[in-house]
Motif scaffolding. Structure first.
Motif, mmCIF file in Angstrom:
data_model
loop_
_atom_site.group_PDB
_atom_site.id
_atom_site.type_symbol
_atom_site.label_atom_id
_atom_site.label_comp_id
_atom_site.label_asym_id
_atom_site.label_seq_id
_atom_site.Cartn_x
_atom_site.Cartn_y
_atom_site.Cartn_z
ATOM 1 N N ALA A 280 -19.463 30.261 -29.408
ATOM 2 C CA ALA A 280 -18.477 30.227 -30.499
ATOM 3 C C ALA A 280 -17.643 31.502 -30.469
ATOM 4 O O ALA A 280 -16.416 31.466 -30.632
ATOM 5 N N TYR A 283 -15.314 31.439 -27.171
ATOM 6 C CA TYR A 283 -14.197 30.495 -27.112
ATOM 7 C C TYR A 283 -13.358 30.479 -28.395
ATOM 8 O O TYR A 283 -12.627 29.536 -28.644
ATOM 9 N N CYS A 310 -10.876 27.303 -29.525
ATOM 10 C CA CYS A 310 -9.952 26.494 -28.717
ATOM 11 C C CYS A 310 -10.183 24.981 -28.832
ATOM 12 O O CYS A 310 -9.324 24.201 -28.436
ATOM 13 N N LEU A 312 -12.049 21.071 -28.426
ATOM 14 C CA LEU A 312 -12.370 20.239 -27.249
ATOM 15 C C LEU A 312 -11.720 18.866 -27.384
ATOM 16 O O LEU A 312 -11.646 18.316 -28.490
ATOM 17 N N ARG A 326 -17.719 22.992 -17.125
ATOM 18 C CA ARG A 326 -16.960 24.039 -17.808
ATOM 19 C C ARG A 326 -15.555 23.516 -18.018
ATOM 20 O O ARG A 326 -14.980 22.918 -17.109
ATOM 21 N N SER A 338 -21.903 29.776 -16.299
ATOM 22 C CA SER A 338 -22.001 28.869 -15.150
ATOM 23 C C SER A 338 -22.012 27.411 -15.607
ATOM 24 O O SER A 338 -22.168 26.509 -14.811
ATOM 25 N N GLY A 339 -21.852 27.191 -16.914
ATOM 26 C CA GLY A 339 -21.827 25.815 -17.421
ATOM 27 C C GLY A 339 -23.204 25.184 -17.506
ATOM 28 O O GLY A 339 -23.338 23.959 -17.522
ATOM 29 N N LEU A 342 -25.485 25.079 -22.193
ATOM 30 C CA LEU A 342 -25.641 23.976 -23.151
ATOM 31 C C LEU A 342 -26.628 22.924 -22.657
ATOM 32 O O LEU A 342 -27.305 22.271 -23.458
ATOM 33 N N SER A 367 -14.324 23.827 -32.891
ATOM 34 C CA SER A 367 -15.391 22.859 -32.604
ATOM 35 C C SER A 367 -16.595 23.136 -33.495
ATOM 36 O O SER A 367 -16.713 24.226 -34.071
HETATM 37 P P1 ADP Z 1 -20.980 28.554 -20.114
HETATM 38 O O1 ADP Z 1 -22.121 29.397 -19.721
HETATM 39 O O2 ADP Z 1 -19.987 28.312 -19.028
HETATM 40 O O3 ADP Z 1 -20.383 28.916 -21.421
HETATM 41 P P2 ADP Z 1 -22.126 26.335 -21.513
HETATM 42 O O4 ADP Z 1 -23.002 25.236 -21.017
HETATM 43 O O5 ADP Z 1 -22.659 27.196 -22.590
HETATM 44 O O6 ADP Z 1 -21.689 27.130 -20.243
HETATM 45 O O7 ADP Z 1 -20.781 25.670 -21.999
HETATM 46 C C1 ADP Z 1 -20.130 24.718 -21.195
HETATM 47 C C2 ADP Z 1 -18.653 24.687 -21.483
HETATM 48 O O8 ADP Z 1 -18.430 24.170 -22.786
HETATM 49 C C3 ADP Z 1 -17.994 26.049 -21.509
HETATM 50 O O9 ADP Z 1 -17.600 26.436 -20.218
HETATM 51 C C4 ADP Z 1 -16.806 25.831 -22.412
HETATM 52 O O10 ADP Z 1 -15.742 25.312 -21.657
HETATM 53 C C5 ADP Z 1 -17.282 24.741 -23.373
HETATM 54 N N1 ADP Z 1 -17.674 25.283 -24.693
HETATM 55 C C6 ADP Z 1 -18.905 25.655 -25.089
HETATM 56 N N2 ADP Z 1 -18.908 26.078 -26.353
HETATM 57 C C7 ADP Z 1 -17.636 25.950 -26.800
HETATM 58 C C8 ADP Z 1 -16.967 26.231 -28.044
HETATM 59 N N3 ADP Z 1 -17.614 26.720 -29.106
HETATM 60 N N4 ADP Z 1 -15.648 25.979 -28.110
HETATM 61 C C9 ADP Z 1 -14.972 25.480 -27.058
HETATM 62 N N5 ADP Z 1 -15.529 25.205 -25.853
HETATM 63 C C10 ADP Z 1 -16.841 25.438 -25.718
#
Ligand code: ADP
Length: 378
Positions: A280, A283, A310, A312, A326, A338-339, A342, A367
């Protein structure tokens, strides 16, 4: 999976019907041939005797003679009828056996191809019909093949992604080391710090990969215990408050006093919430706001993290929990992501009987990630 099969459509029903058919055809053939032949044979024998001995039926042993002719005729007619009935029944039995073994042979062939790695192979209709147990077996084989095909595709995807993720830091390290060896790059503290950063990125990636494979295989040991939701929020927020303040993001916490405890592993629950909070913060551009709200939802306690970041798109929402996903690859990599974060977080939440959901009104609209954990009823 298909439901119950009616007896008529089932394999046992079909077997019973085919046996009945074989018996009926055998008996019918026996009767038709016997009754068709016996009178003609009897008549022919009788006429033959009368022609050779015209007084044969007037002698005292006439009844004995007639009985002899009758039994001989009956035996011949029955013997012939038995041969015809056997041949007819055998022909029907062969047909029934062929009808049953053709789909079985096809399924054996298909399963052998699948076990040899041809996961796109499927049992087809015909020769397999879908109404009986063989049809159910065919559906199970096809479902198994589809799962294997999907697993194989994901396995190849993971190998491709890992190779891709490793290539960038390795190329950077290689470039710097070659420059240093050739004397083109000076071993200044700045260069060494760059090398150190890249090595750290590699280590983090390897750690993440190990963690995601363990989380997805449910191999991370969990020690669930009753925990106050306030404690999870506090443990996750405390180390991050400074970062939020430095970036110029307002942090709001809505924590009702009366929230039932949750059943969770404290360290892992804090890890999940930290991941959501760090994202959070990452982004959401300054000046922005992140709101943490805890509430009770049926048998669960929900930890909602809503940002003004930003946002989604609907398509991004469907992929966000996938490994290596990502939204902005170059931007996210620059942040060190590295995506995988989550994916690990969702696997951990599900292993504790909870989940993570995400909503967003669209790009630029912020988001909202919601972690749910099972509550304990007091
Ligand atoms: P990373 O380590 O790349 O952040 P995550 O699995 O935590 O990997 O997140 C995957 C992708 O989800 C991120 O690269 C980003 O594009 C998107 N993302 C995650 N959290 C948010 C958020 N709060 N707002 C917008 N996009 C997000």
């Amino acid at each position: 999976m298909r439901g119950r099969i009616s007896f008529r459509a089932s394999l046992s029903g079909k077997f019973l019907l085919s046996y009945l058919l074989i018996v009926l055809v055998g008996v019918a053939t026996l009767l038709v041939v016997t009754f068709g032949l016996a009178p003609t044979l009897f008549q022919a024998q009788l006429v033959g005797i009368l022609q050779t001995h015209p007084s044969a039926l007037t002698t005292s042993d006439a009844s004995q003679r007639i009985l002899g002719i009758f039994l001989g005729t009956l035996f011949s007619a029955l013997a012939l009828a038995a041969i015809v009935a056997t041949v007819t029944s055998l022909a029907i039995s062969f047909f029934v056996a062929w009808r049953i073994t053709v789909p079985l042979r096809h399924m054996t062939h298909v399963s052998q191809r699948i076990s040899a790695g041809h996961y796109a192979e499927r049992v087809v209709v015909p020769p397999v019909h879908t109404t009986d147990e063989l049809g159910q077996l065919a559906s199970s084989i096809n479902a198994l093949a589809a799962t294997l095909e999907q697993t194989e595709r994901r396995r190849l995807e993971v190998i491709g992604n890992v190779a891709h993720e490793l290539r960038t830091p390795i190329s950077t390290l290689e470039g710097y080391l070659e420059g240093l060896l050739d004397g083109i790059i000076e071993p200044t503290p700045h260069t060494l710090a760059m090398l150190h950063t890249e090595a750290g990125r590699l280590r983090r990636l390897v750690n993440d990969l190990q963690e995601v494979s363990r989380a997805e295989a449910r191999q991370i040991p969990l020690f669930p215990q009753p925990i106050a939701p306030q404690q999870i929020v506090q443990n996750a927020l405390e180390p991050l408050e400074e970062q939020f303040a430095e970036k110029g993001i307002e942090l709001q916490v809505h924590l009702p006093e009366e929230v039932p405890p949750v059943m969770a592993d404290l360290a892992r629950a804090v890890q999940i919430l930290t991941n959501l909070l760090v994202n959070a913060q990452r982004y959401t551009p300054a000046p922005g706001r992140v709101e943490v709200t805890v509430s009770v939802e049926k048998a669960l306690v929900a930890f909602r993290i809503a940002d003004t970041g930003c946002g989604l798109t609907p398509d991004q929402l469907t992929h966000i929990f996938e490994r290596f996903y990502r939204v902005d690859k170059s931007r996210s990599r620059a942040f060190g992501g590295s995506g995988i974060g989550l994916t690990i977080a969702q696997s951990l939440a599900q292993a504790m009987g909870g989940d993570i959901q995400v909503t967003s009104a669209g790009l630029g609209q912020g988001s909202c990630f919601t972690l749910t954990l099972p509550q304990i009823h007091m």
